[in-house]
Design a protein around this motif. Structure first.
Motif: not given
Length: 111
Positions: A79-84
């Motif tokens: 999620w942190p990578d996708w959100a960015d």
């Protein structure tokens, strides 16, 4: 021609991740609010009732049941990578779905 189209569709679909989410229980949601209190010097935070910089991603992460590809096979939750990598509108769509599922009666998405 059909084989080429199928190959292209498979290539495109290989990068798609389905994020399966659920609404939080009242207790889970309240704990999350306590963990991300509004900053007193930030008018937006005070109005929202939570830290606008940290609460959204924490809520989404807490709502994610699992992540999978379009064939239903598990995919690592990043999620942190996708959100960015998302546009703000895409991120807002996921955030709104999590808020709606938590605050409405039907705790599953899609309905």
């Amino acid at each position: 021609m059909r084989a080429q189209m199928d190959a292209h569709k498979a290539t495109i679909a290989s990068g798609v991740v389905r994020i399966v989410i659920k609404g939080l229980t009242r207790g889970e949601f309240r704990r999350l609010l306590v963990e991300h209190p509004p900053r007193e010097d930030d008018p937006l935070d005070v109005r929202l009732g939570y830290n606008s910089d940290t609460f959204g991603d924490a809520l989404i992460q807490a709502c994610i049941l699992h992540t999978e590809n379009l064939d239903g096979e598990p995919v690592e939750n990043r999620w942190p990578d996708w959100a960015d990598d998302m546009t703000n509108g895409q991120w807002e769509e996921v955030f709104r779905a999590c808020m709606d599922l938590t605050n409405e009666g039907a705790p599953a998405f899609p309905r």
